[in-house]
Write an enzyme that holds these catalytic residues in place. Sequence first.
Site, PDB file in Angstrom:
ATOM      1  N   ARG A  89       0.832  -1.209   0.000  1.00  0.00           N
ATOM      2  CA  ARG A  89       0.000   0.000   0.000  1.00  0.00           C
ATOM      3  C   ARG A  89       0.867   1.260   0.000  1.00  0.00           C
ATOM      4  NH1 ARG A  89      -5.218  -0.180   1.738  1.00  0.00           N
ATOM      5  NH2 ARG A  89      -5.217   1.969   0.988  1.00  0.00           N
ATOM      6  N   GLN A 118       2.211 -16.356  -6.819  1.00  0.00           N
ATOM      7  CA  GLN A 118       1.460 -17.577  -6.473  1.00  0.00           C
ATOM      8  C   GLN A 118       0.852 -18.219  -7.710  1.00  0.00           C
ATOM      9  OE1 GLN A 118      -1.288 -16.283  -3.342  1.00  0.00           O
ATOM     10  NE2 GLN A 118       0.095 -17.161  -1.833  1.00  0.00           N
ATOM     11  N   ARG A 157      -4.838 -21.186  -5.613  1.00  0.00           N
ATOM     12  CA  ARG A 157      -4.341 -20.264  -4.574  1.00  0.00           C
ATOM     13  C   ARG A 157      -5.476 -19.555  -3.847  1.00  0.00           C
ATOM     14  NH1 ARG A 157      -2.097 -14.661  -7.287  1.00  0.00           N
ATOM     15  NH2 ARG A 157      -3.720 -14.421  -8.834  1.00  0.00           N
ATOM     16  N   ARG A 165      13.286   8.973   2.089  1.00  0.00           N
ATOM     17  CA  ARG A 165      12.056   9.683   2.489  1.00  0.00           C
ATOM     18  C   ARG A 165      10.908   8.675   2.668  1.00  0.00           C
ATOM     19  NH1 ARG A 165       9.291  14.666  -0.947  1.00  0.00           N
ATOM     20  NH2 ARG A 165       8.611  15.834   0.890  1.00  0.00           N
ATOM     21  N   HIS A 197       8.870   7.338   6.129  1.00  0.00           N
ATOM     22  CA  HIS A 197       7.403   7.371   6.250  1.00  0.00           C
ATOM     23  C   HIS A 197       6.874   5.977   6.605  1.00  0.00           C
ATOM     24  CE1 HIS A 197       3.320   8.637   5.719  1.00  0.00           C
ATOM     25  NE2 HIS A 197       3.113   7.788   4.741  1.00  0.00           N
ATOM     26  N   ARG A 209       4.310   2.248  10.187  1.00  0.00           N
ATOM     27  CA  ARG A 209       4.220   0.831  10.562  1.00  0.00           C
ATOM     28  C   ARG A 209       4.971   0.514  11.850  1.00  0.00           C
ATOM     29  NH1 ARG A 209      -0.173  -0.742   7.671  1.00  0.00           N
ATOM     30  NH2 ARG A 209      -0.004   0.084   5.564  1.00  0.00           N
TER      31      ARG A 209
HETATM   32  C1  LIG Z   1      -2.305   1.218  11.479  1.00  0.00           C
HETATM   33  C2  LIG Z   1      -2.778   1.271  10.081  1.00  0.00           C
HETATM   34  C3  LIG Z   1      -4.039   0.814   9.758  1.00  0.00           C
HETATM   35  C4  LIG Z   1      -4.517   0.843   8.437  1.00  0.00           C
HETATM   36  N1  LIG Z   1      -5.765   0.391   8.147  1.00  0.00           N
HETATM   37  C5  LIG Z   1      -6.214   0.422   6.883  1.00  0.00           C
HETATM   38  C6  LIG Z   1      -7.533  -0.038   6.542  1.00  0.00           C
HETATM   39  O1  LIG Z   1      -8.291  -0.479   7.386  1.00  0.00           O
HETATM   40  N2  LIG Z   1      -7.923  -0.005   5.247  1.00  0.00           N
HETATM   41  C7  LIG Z   1      -7.114   0.505   4.265  1.00  0.00           C
HETATM   42  O2  LIG Z   1      -7.517   0.542   3.110  1.00  0.00           O
HETATM   43  N3  LIG Z   1      -5.870   0.937   4.553  1.00  0.00           N
HETATM   44  C8  LIG Z   1      -5.404   0.913   5.818  1.00  0.00           C
HETATM   45  N4  LIG Z   1      -4.128   1.352   6.101  1.00  0.00           N
HETATM   46  C9  LIG Z   1      -3.261   1.759   4.990  1.00  0.00           C
HETATM   47  C10 LIG Z   1      -3.171   3.287   4.866  1.00  0.00           C
HETATM   48  O3  LIG Z   1      -4.435   3.844   4.591  1.00  0.00           O
HETATM   49  C11 LIG Z   1      -2.201   3.655   3.742  1.00  0.00           C
HETATM   50  O4  LIG Z   1      -2.662   3.142   2.517  1.00  0.00           O
HETATM   51  C12 LIG Z   1      -0.794   3.118   3.986  1.00  0.00           C
HETATM   52  O5  LIG Z   1      -0.397   3.294   5.326  1.00  0.00           O
HETATM   53  C13 LIG Z   1       0.174   3.861   3.086  1.00  0.00           C
HETATM   54  O6  LIG Z   1       0.288   5.179   3.569  1.00  0.00           O
HETATM   55  P1  LIG Z   1       0.478   6.389   2.609  1.00  0.00           P
HETATM   56  O7  LIG Z   1      -0.610   6.487   1.576  1.00  0.00           O
HETATM   57  O8  LIG Z   1       0.699   7.606   3.484  1.00  0.00           O
HETATM   58  O9  LIG Z   1       1.889   5.991   1.960  1.00  0.00           O
HETATM   59  P2  LIG Z   1       2.452   6.202   0.460  1.00  0.00           P
HETATM   60  O10 LIG Z   1       1.532   5.570  -0.494  1.00  0.00           O
HETATM   61  O11 LIG Z   1       3.835   5.706   0.492  1.00  0.00           O
HETATM   62  O12 LIG Z   1       2.427   7.733   0.292  1.00  0.00           O
HETATM   63  C14 LIG Z   1       3.289   8.581   1.048  1.00  0.00           C
HETATM   64  C15 LIG Z   1       2.683   9.979   1.050  1.00  0.00           C
HETATM   65  O13 LIG Z   1       2.716  10.491  -0.293  1.00  0.00           O
HETATM   66  C16 LIG Z   1       1.541  11.252  -0.532  1.00  0.00           C
HETATM   67  N5  LIG Z   1       0.769  10.582  -1.595  1.00  0.00           N
HETATM   68  C17 LIG Z   1       0.961   9.319  -2.066  1.00  0.00           C
HETATM   69  N6  LIG Z   1       0.105   9.055  -3.065  1.00  0.00           N
HETATM   70  C18 LIG Z   1      -0.662  10.150  -3.210  1.00  0.00           C
HETATM   71  C19 LIG Z   1      -1.737  10.488  -4.058  1.00  0.00           C
HETATM   72  N7  LIG Z   1      -2.207   9.617  -4.960  1.00  0.00           N
HETATM   73  N8  LIG Z   1      -2.289  11.684  -3.945  1.00  0.00           N
HETATM   74  C20 LIG Z   1      -1.832  12.578  -3.040  1.00  0.00           C
HETATM   75  N9  LIG Z   1      -0.805  12.339  -2.182  1.00  0.00           N
HETATM   76  C21 LIG Z   1      -0.227  11.143  -2.274  1.00  0.00           C
HETATM   77  C22 LIG Z   1       0.771  11.287   0.778  1.00  0.00           C
HETATM   78  O14 LIG Z   1       1.170  12.416   1.518  1.00  0.00           O
HETATM   79  C23 LIG Z   1       1.231  10.027   1.473  1.00  0.00           C
HETATM   80  O15 LIG Z   1       1.095  10.067   2.884  1.00  0.00           O
HETATM   81  C24 LIG Z   1      -3.664   1.350   7.408  1.00  0.00           C
HETATM   82  C25 LIG Z   1      -2.389   1.810   7.743  1.00  0.00           C
HETATM   83  C26 LIG Z   1      -1.931   1.779   9.051  1.00  0.00           C
HETATM   84  C27 LIG Z   1      -0.534   2.270   9.368  1.00  0.00           C
END
Ligand SMILES: Cc1cc2nc3c(=O)[nH]c(=O)nc-3n(C[C@H](O)[C@H](O)[C@H](O)COP(=O)(O)OP(=O)(O)OC[C@H]3O[C@@H](n4cnc5c(N)ncnc54)[C@H](O)[C@@H]3O)c2cc1C
Length: 266
Positions: A105, A117, A189, A207, A211, A216
């Site tokens: 993600r 798989q 699978r 970076r 993050h 995590r």
């Molecule tokens: C404790 C925990 C519980 C979670 N539970 C769930 C859940 O129940 N369901 C679920 O679906 N997900 C869940 N997640 C996943 C979470 O929603 C994020 O998808 C995941 O943590 C990746 O984070 P991110 O998007 O900040 O990271 P990255 O994708 O690495 O992005 C890093 C940063 O870049 C910027 N960015 C990246 N892409 C874009 C974009 N397209 N547009 C604008 N800015 C962008 C944002 O500032 C982002 O924070 C969970 C995460 C955690 C840590």
Amino acid sequence: MTHVVKPNVYLVSRPAVDWEQIAALLNDENVPPIPESIRAGGDESAAIVEISARLCYMSFGRGRKYIEDFVENLLTKGDGSVFEHVNYGFVITGVSRSLTHELVRHRAGFAFSQRSQRFVDESEGLYVMPPAIAREAGTGSHVESIFENALKKATDSYSELVSALEESLPEEMFDSKWDRRKAVRQAARSVLPNATETKIFVTANVRAWRHFIEMRGAAYADWEIRQLALMILEILNRETPLLFGDFEVESLPDGTQIAAPKYRKV
Ligand SMILES: Cc1cc2nc3c(=O)[nH]c(=O)nc-3n(C[C@H](O)[C@H](O)[C@H](O)COP(=O)(O)OP(=O)(O)OC[C@H]3O[C@@H](n4cnc5c(N)ncnc54)[C@H](O)[C@@H]3O)c2cc1C
């Protein structure tokens, strides 16, 4: 049934500076030579950050005298884009499919290659025991046997499906025996559990790694991926303490650990 309880983390790629080219650049630009211009010295990762940041203002040989102050200033101001020039690649094995589903993600600055798989046979039955279940193992608790029974059924069903589909899928439907085998495995699978062990090659820039560890390594993250985030932090902190040294690791009463950075989301 074979179980894994801890990931294996292999640091397989790290950044490198071509110091001759840097020296040529400084010479061509009539700025002071190494080390007056580049104070990070032997820490190639910090040097890359320093060179890219100094290039923005052509501040070679000027400004902050100590690399520690220089990097801390970037972190304080949130000048995160210069950290994107520094990449580290890990091969990670002994992790579950549920962990890698969370890992992938993370989009910005990440590259992934994961064991397929569809192509690879999964009948070996290698599984990751979640930390909470591993804690119960050996205590006589029936938690472990519930887990074991579920995995045994899944492995048996997978093998039965492979055999049944190998008999039933008509050969003339496929261009090659490889395509047919892929069709068999991709269907079989579907009964494999989240606990199935997998292997993944992950490369990300500093970076992005910061993050990832912030998200995590937090208390509310799943124990398995939290353990991985802390292992990666330990390695990266050893590699380049200037870029990861602001993370603090804390032990919780439940025996797990968390990590939090002083400078959030640079
Ligand atoms: C404790 C925990 C519980 C979670 N539970 C769930 C859940 O129940 N369901 C679920 O679906 N997900 C869940 N997640 C996943 C979470 O929603 C994020 O998808 C995941 O943590 C990746 O984070 P991110 O998007 O900040 O990271 P990255 O994708 O690495 O992005 C890093 C940063 O870049 C910027 N960015 C990246 N892409 C874009 C974009 N397209 N547009 C604008 N800015 C962008 C944002 O500032 C982002 O924070 C969970 C995460 C955690 C840590």
